[in-house]
Design an enzyme around this catalytic site. Structure first.
Site, PDB file in Angstrom:
ATOM      1  N   LYS A  83       0.861  -1.246   0.141  1.00 49.88           N
ATOM      2  CA  LYS A  83      -0.008   0.001  -0.070  1.00 49.88           C
ATOM      3  C   LYS A  83       0.826   1.079  -0.100  1.00 49.88           C
ATOM      4  O   LYS A  83       1.742   1.262   0.955  1.00 49.88           O
ATOM      5  CB  LYS A  83      -0.951  -0.153   1.215  1.00 49.88           C
ATOM      6  CG  LYS A  83      -2.192   0.574   1.198  1.00 49.88           C
ATOM      7  CD  LYS A  83      -2.980   0.443   2.361  1.00 49.88           C
ATOM      8  CE  LYS A  83      -4.347   0.980   2.397  1.00 49.88           C
ATOM      9  NZ  LYS A  83      -5.168   0.757   3.517  1.00 49.88           N
TER      10      LYS A  83
HETATM   11  O1  G3P Z   1      -9.282   1.650   4.247  1.00 52.79           O
HETATM   12  C1  G3P Z   1      -9.160   2.873   4.706  1.00 52.79           C
HETATM   13  C2  G3P Z   1      -9.626   3.188   5.893  1.00 52.79           C
HETATM   14  O2  G3P Z   1      -9.120   2.465   7.094  1.00 52.79           O
HETATM   15  C3  G3P Z   1      -9.988   4.696   6.590  1.00 52.79           C
HETATM   16  O3  G3P Z   1     -10.967   4.727   7.059  1.00 52.79           O
HETATM   17  O4  G3P Z   1     -12.822   5.444   8.678  1.00 52.79           O
HETATM   18  O5  G3P Z   1     -10.416   5.864   9.066  1.00 52.79           O
HETATM   19  O6  G3P Z   1     -11.679   7.092   7.229  1.00 52.79           O
HETATM   20  P1  G3P Z   1     -11.467   5.716   8.084  1.00 52.79           P
END
Ligand code: G3P
Length: 216
Positions: A83
């Protein structure tokens, strides 16, 4: 649409595996921090119990550092996907790692133009962050739609991995707009099961089975 689970918690992954619900796993440094264990050990453990792709994120932000770390991560298991952040250096690293046959997931995508650049750099996956776009009062789902059109217009092989999914509606709309994969937190994934009429119907069946003294 494939489901990946967005977690570094091996217990949560095992539980979802028993229900056959997931096709892969995504992690990021914040999820690794939450898991509180050694990064490479966590990724190795996740890869052992996951048949599909497992995203592991570099921590370097310069091209050479990302390439070196990407090669180290890719050696952990054959299903590791490296990633990389959607920056100029990230795209250069993406191109270099792709040329070596290493799968990549270009993350932190917030615009269709960024996604177009990642596809041109040969990314295996592009991760648009739906929830974080909604957070700033813009339509995250529109980005999935735009990326689908762009990728199909030019027959790029890059897969759209809808990320920062926060609700069952995000999952449904990602499927409607043609995301190849949605990476979903465990609670949201299990939440897809919930419907009040299922609960009500089952309660009634249980009650009637007792009243009828049904035995199997
Ligand atoms: O896959 C990316 C994700 O983990 C981000 O999620 O909820 O932290 O915006 P969030």
């Amino acid at each position: 649409m494939k489901f990946f689970v967005d977690t570094a918690d091996i217990g949560e992954i095992n539980e979802l595996n028993t229900a056959g619900l997931i096709d892969g796993v995504t992690t990021n440094p914040s999820l690794i921090k939450k898991a509180g264990r050694d990064f490479k050990e966590i990724i190795a453990d996740i890869c052992k119990v996951t048949e599909g792709d497992v995203s592991a994120e570099v921590i370097a932000i310069d091209q050479q550092g990302m390439i070196e770390q990407g090669k180290i991560l890719a050696k952990i298991a054959s299903n590791v996907v490296v990633k990389l952040p959607l920056t100029g250096d990230g795209l250069k690293a993406c191109r270099a790692l792709t040329a070596e046959g290493i799968k990549t997931n270009v993350t932190l995508c917030f615009s269709a133009n960024q996604g177009l650049l990642a596809a041109k750099a040969g990314a295996t996956y592009i991760s648009p962050f739906i929830g974080r776009i909604d957070d700033i009062h813009t339509d995250g789902m529109e980005l999935i739609h735009h990326l689908r059109v762009i990728i199909d217009n030019y027959d790029f092989k890059t897969q759209i991995l809808a990320a920062s999914i926060r609700t069952p509606l995000h999952v449904r709309d990602s499927a409607i707009f043609g995301a190849d994969v949605a990476t979903v937190p465990p609670a949201v994934l299990w939440g897809l099961l919930n419907h009040p009429l299922t609960t009500k119907g089952l309660d009634q069946f249980v009650e009637d089975a007792k009243a009828a003294d049904i035995k199997i």
